[in-house]
Design a protein around this motif. Structure first.
Motif, PDB file in Angstrom:
ATOM      1  N   LYS A 109       3.835   5.136  15.404  1.00 25.52           N
ATOM      2  CA  LYS A 109       4.344   4.595  13.930  1.00 25.52           C
ATOM      3  C   LYS A 109       4.685   3.155  14.208  1.00 25.52           C
ATOM      4  CE  LYS A 109       5.987   7.349  10.709  1.00 25.52           C
ATOM      5  NZ  LYS A 109       7.041   7.486   9.694  1.00 25.52           N
ATOM      6  N   TYR A 146       4.367  14.094   8.594  1.00 30.61           N
ATOM      7  CA  TYR A 146       4.917  13.072   9.071  1.00 30.61           C
ATOM      8  C   TYR A 146       3.988  11.678   9.449  1.00 30.61           C
ATOM      9  CZ  TYR A 146       8.284  10.112  11.985  1.00 30.61           C
ATOM     10  OH  TYR A 146       9.156   9.293  12.246  1.00 30.61           O
ATOM     11  N   PRO A 198       0.395   9.547   6.395  1.00 23.14           N
ATOM     12  CA  PRO A 198      -0.235   8.277   5.797  1.00 23.14           C
ATOM     13  C   PRO A 198      -1.293   7.760   6.537  1.00 23.14           C
ATOM     14  CG  PRO A 198       2.376   8.531   5.913  1.00 23.14           C
ATOM     15  CD  PRO A 198       1.688   9.636   6.675  1.00 23.14           C
ATOM     16  N   PHE A 199      -1.519   7.739   7.729  1.00 22.03           N
ATOM     17  CA  PHE A 199      -2.361   7.091   8.552  1.00 22.03           C
ATOM     18  C   PHE A 199      -3.190   8.105   9.275  1.00 22.03           C
ATOM     19  CE2 PHE A 199       1.648   6.546  10.787  1.00 22.03           C
ATOM     20  CZ  PHE A 199       1.569   7.119  12.164  1.00 22.03           C
ATOM     21  N   GLU A 221       9.674   2.595   5.175  1.00 18.98           N
ATOM     22  CA  GLU A 221       9.385   3.658   6.331  1.00 18.98           C
ATOM     23  C   GLU A 221       8.476   3.037   7.255  1.00 18.98           C
ATOM     24  OE1 GLU A 221      10.883   7.209   5.312  1.00 18.98           O
ATOM     25  OE2 GLU A 221      12.193   5.948   4.409  1.00 18.98           O
ATOM     26  N   VAL A 222       7.897   2.011   7.156  1.00 19.20           N
ATOM     27  CA  VAL A 222       6.904   0.941   8.230  1.00 19.20           C
ATOM     28  C   VAL A 222       5.655   1.314   7.747  1.00 19.20           C
ATOM     29  CG1 VAL A 222       6.035   1.047  10.656  1.00 19.20           C
ATOM     30  CG2 VAL A 222       8.852   1.160  10.082  1.00 19.20           C
ATOM     31  N   VAL A 223       5.304   2.760   7.591  1.00 19.75           N
ATOM     32  CA  VAL A 223       3.766   2.691   7.098  1.00 19.75           C
ATOM     33  C   VAL A 223       3.271   2.304   5.997  1.00 19.75           C
ATOM     34  CG1 VAL A 223       3.369   4.630   8.926  1.00 19.75           C
ATOM     35  CG2 VAL A 223       4.348   5.101   6.645  1.00 19.75           C
ATOM     36  N   PHE A 279      12.407   6.121  11.419  1.00 21.87           N
ATOM     37  CA  PHE A 279      11.669   4.828  10.731  1.00 21.87           C
ATOM     38  C   PHE A 279      12.338   4.628   9.310  1.00 21.87           C
ATOM     39  CE2 PHE A 279       9.029   5.234  14.371  1.00 21.87           C
ATOM     40  CZ  PHE A 279       8.646   3.963  14.695  1.00 21.87           C
TER      41      PHE A 279
END
Lengths: 434, 299
Positions: A84, A105, A108-109, B42-44, B264
């Motif tokens: 993260k 979790y 998103p990436f 949440e960083v992302v 996070f």
């Protein structure tokens, strides 16, 4: 005038030096790839199979001279934090090891692999994966991970301890009542009033065991849309109660806090419900430990509910070389690679590899009843694919379960408090929760 | 005027790098985290402003916040007086003119060189419920030991006990304070018939009160920020989530770390950090105000 100008110039020089310093400190330190070769980075948890992976990569590079793979080994405890942090810094690797437990979790990436999977379905042998594994590979119908191995909840037992207590080995039709009966026969009194050996371990500190009971009693953690916690429902509470009563009523497990250290390996605990397939390698390094596995005993609502969690490979959304990375993923998950991982003591995610292992002649290392492990696939369920699942379980739910074990809360109170806290969290941090 | 300007230039030359460093690596992150405490981050994904929602969640709904406050306050209230008392008692003993005084001072200071995390790991093996050294010893005497590290009743007292091994630094500061007390005062009091307790009560304590105050303030700040001890203790217990059992050792710092780097929730963690900052600031101001009543600077 001249002195003013000199002062101004010295300030400019200081600022310039400071700027250069910041640039130098913040510049990218990615090694340059060799000319004509695409370099892909792979973040991998440090594992006993490290040598195997390095061999696989060397073989892959020989087969694909245009691709160089840089493996970054990261300790397991730091892995997701590191990932993260890299995402926040826009420095994600092309490929990373993950599991369906973490996928929501990390979503998103994570790159949607569906187009690649559909395009190369025949080449990767999509149909070769067990149906339960294929379900775990998907999130809302899309593929994000190609699995390499899995963890599956099973009933583990010590054959020698059962024989010594005159107990038959567990059978596929066992229920909770059978577990309790055998557990009581296997719990041996010791000095000082506390048993020396226990019939059944209790997995504390995470959901590995109690979630099985909750599901086998007909409960669930979340509603299907993941917007509400259901741990206060009567069925879930019944599961939590059985988890508690293993020690408080049936006395087949140690009281909270007194679980023998590595009890199963040290032969002070005869059975483990749930467990983890990652331990097989360790179990087989203990010559005195004669162990085997069986299907999970059925609860009031059936046998389903044990965890089935896959571990494998995902490609980052920002990878600059998705096609080359996909080549590596395919290579690492081809049947030969899976077979190599299985030889090191894992269960196969591919039916062809599992069949080959089951039909192989000659004696087999423990577990001997490997067929039961593969049959348990039918009853395994992925853990809820919820972005906050791990956090909610560890941070919010588990302390209430711990308090229940310690006698501070009844199962009803633990379920109610856990559900209320989870729902408050979802209302604040999950935009989907209403 | 030229001299003044030259001095000013040299001042900025020497102080400038430190100020730039402070601004870039302390002040700016602090202010940034203040801003983040009002965001969901949440960083992302980029931060999203949510007003006071983080603070409202902490005070109203977070199941970890109040337990972590309670654990930290209990630890501070018990550990700081015990640690200061132990350090002062040892400093008084080591101040006596005995043979090998330097050696004994070094011996008692030695444990402070080790990080608290080391104590946490070593002591967790001693206090292990099943097979731990203490319970094995108790079993020899026919006593069934408690689940020292895995029971919510005992885990915090055990941690307090373990933390007391860090008494070396306040002990050295107390020793420094004791050495500054003029010997003539003791001699005069002795001639007037004052006993050992009276000399301690009316001479030693008032004259080392600035040192007691300093150690007290630093001890309270340190206790409110405990992290490594609790984190290593949790790891040594094999806890999947630091702060167990049942949040009994969930210190505020540990909770903050978990929120920030475990999950996070940088916005929530920033709110936690600013609440701690405000509390420490308030407590220190109160301490300074109260100190006027009992701290004597000899003026």
């Amino acid at each position: 005038m001249l002195s003013r100008l000199r002062e101004l110039l010295s300030w400019c020089l200081v600022l310039l030096l400071a700027g250069l310093g910041f640039w130098w400190a913040g510049r990218s330190r990615e090694p340059r790839s060799e000319p004509g070769r695409t370099e892909i980075t792979w973040y991998m948890i440090i594992t006993p199979l490290r040598g195997l992976y390095e061999e696989q990569v060397a073989a892959f590079e020989r087969a694909h001279p245009g691709i160089k793979v840089r493996i970054c080994w990261v300790p397991g405890g730091e892995f997701n934090v590191k990932l993260k942090t890299l995402a926040a810094a826009h420095q994600l690797p092309d490929l990373f090891f993950t599991g369906d437990v973490w996928l929501s979790y990390l979503l998103p990436f994570t790159r949607d692999l569906t187009p690649y999977v559909q395009r190369d379905a025949a080449e990767i042998g999509l149909e070769d994966y067990f149906p339960a594994i294929r379900r775990a590979m998907q999130l809302e119908g899309r593929y994000y991970i190609l699995p390499e191995y899995l963890n599956l909840s099973l009933l583990y037992y010590n054959r020698r301890m059962l024989a010594a207590a005159g107990q038959p080995e567990p059978t596929a039709d066992w229920t909770w009542a059978d577990l309790v009966r055998a557990g009581q026969a296997l719990t041996q009194p010791g000095r000082g009033g506390r048993p020396d050996t226990w019939g059944c371990a209790r997995v504390e500190g995470w959901w590995g065991e109690w979630l099985i009971y909750v599901r086998q009693a007909g409960g669930q953690v979340f509603t299907p849309d993941g917007r509400r916690c259901l741990l206060d429902a009567p069925a879930a509470v019944a599961g939590l109660r059985f988890y508690l009563e293993k020690s408080s009523r049936y006395r087949i497990s140690a009281p909270a806090g007194f679980e023998p250290l590595n009890g199963f390996v040290n032969q002070r605990v005869a059975m483990v419900l749930g467990g983890h397939t990652n331990y097989w390698l360790n179990y087989n390094q203990m010559p005195a430990l004669d162990w085997d596995v069986q299907l999970l005993p059925a609860g009031p609502a059936g046998r389903s509910g044990g965890e089935l969690a896959i571990a494998g490979y995902s490609i980052s959304r920002t990878s600059r070389h998705p096609e080359e990375t996909w080549q590596l993923v395919k290579y690492l998950t081809r049947p030969e690679a899976i077979a190599a991982v299985v030889r090191h003591g894992h269960l196969s995610v591919r039916r062809s590899v599992a069949d080959a292992v089951l039909q192989a002649p000659g004696p087999r290392a423990n577990p001997r009843n490997l067929a039961a492990a593969y049959r348990q696939f039918e009853f395994g369920e992925p853990i809820p694919h919820h972005a906050n699942y791990i956090e909610l379980m560890f941070q919010v739910v588990q302390p209430e379960v711990d308090r229940m074990l310690l006698g501070e809360l009844t199962p009803e109170e633990a379920g109610r408090r856990a559900a209320a806290a989870v729902n408050a969290f979802l209302a604040t941090f999950d935009p989907r929760a209403g | 005027m030229n001299l003044r300007r030259a001095e000013s230039r040299w001042f900025w030359c020497f102080a400038g790098p430190a100020l730039v460093g402070f601004g870039a690596f302390n002040l700016w992150p602090m202010l940034y985290s203040l801003g983040l405490s009002f965001c969901r981050y949440e960083v992302v994904a980029p931060p999203q402003f949510i007003g006071w929602q983080n603070y409202a969640y902490l005070f109203g709904h977070d199941p970890s916040f109040w337990p972590s406050v309670r654990v930290t306050l209990v630890f501070t209230a018990v550990q700081v007086p015990l640690a200061l008392g132990a350090a002062l008692a040892l400093a008084l003993l080591l101040h006596q003119p005995v043979r090998g005084r330097g050696f004994w001072r070094a011996v008692y200071f030695l444990p402070s060189i080790l990080p608290q995390a080391v104590f946490a790991v070593v002591f967790s093996f001693i206090f292990q419920a099943d097979g731990g050294l203490l319970n094995q010893g108790l079993a020899l005497a026919g006593i069934q030991g408690a689940a020292w590290t895995t029971s919510p009743t005992w885990a915090l007292p055990v941690l307090i006990l373990v933390s007391l091994w860090g008494f070396g630094y306040p002990m050295v500061i107390f020793l420094g304070g004791l050495q500054n007390v003029p010997r003539e005062l003791y001699e005069a009091a002795h001639m007037d018939g004052a006993g050992a307790w009276a000399r301690f009560r009316h001479i030693t304590l008032p004259l080392i009160s600035p040192v007691i105050f300093f150690n007290g303030v630093m001890g309270v700040i340190g206790a409110l920020k405990v992290f490594d001890l609790a984190y290593a203790f949790s790891l040594a217990q094999g806890q999947m989530t630091p702060g167990g059992p049942a949040r009994a050792t969930l210190f505020y710092g540990l909770n903050l770390y978990q929120q920030a780097f475990g999950y996070f929730h940088m916005g929530l963690a920033s709110a936690l950090a600013w609440l701690l900052f405000a509390f420490i600031l308030l407590l220190t101001v109160i301490n300074f105000r109260l100190s006027r009543r009992w701290v004597h600077y000899g003026d």
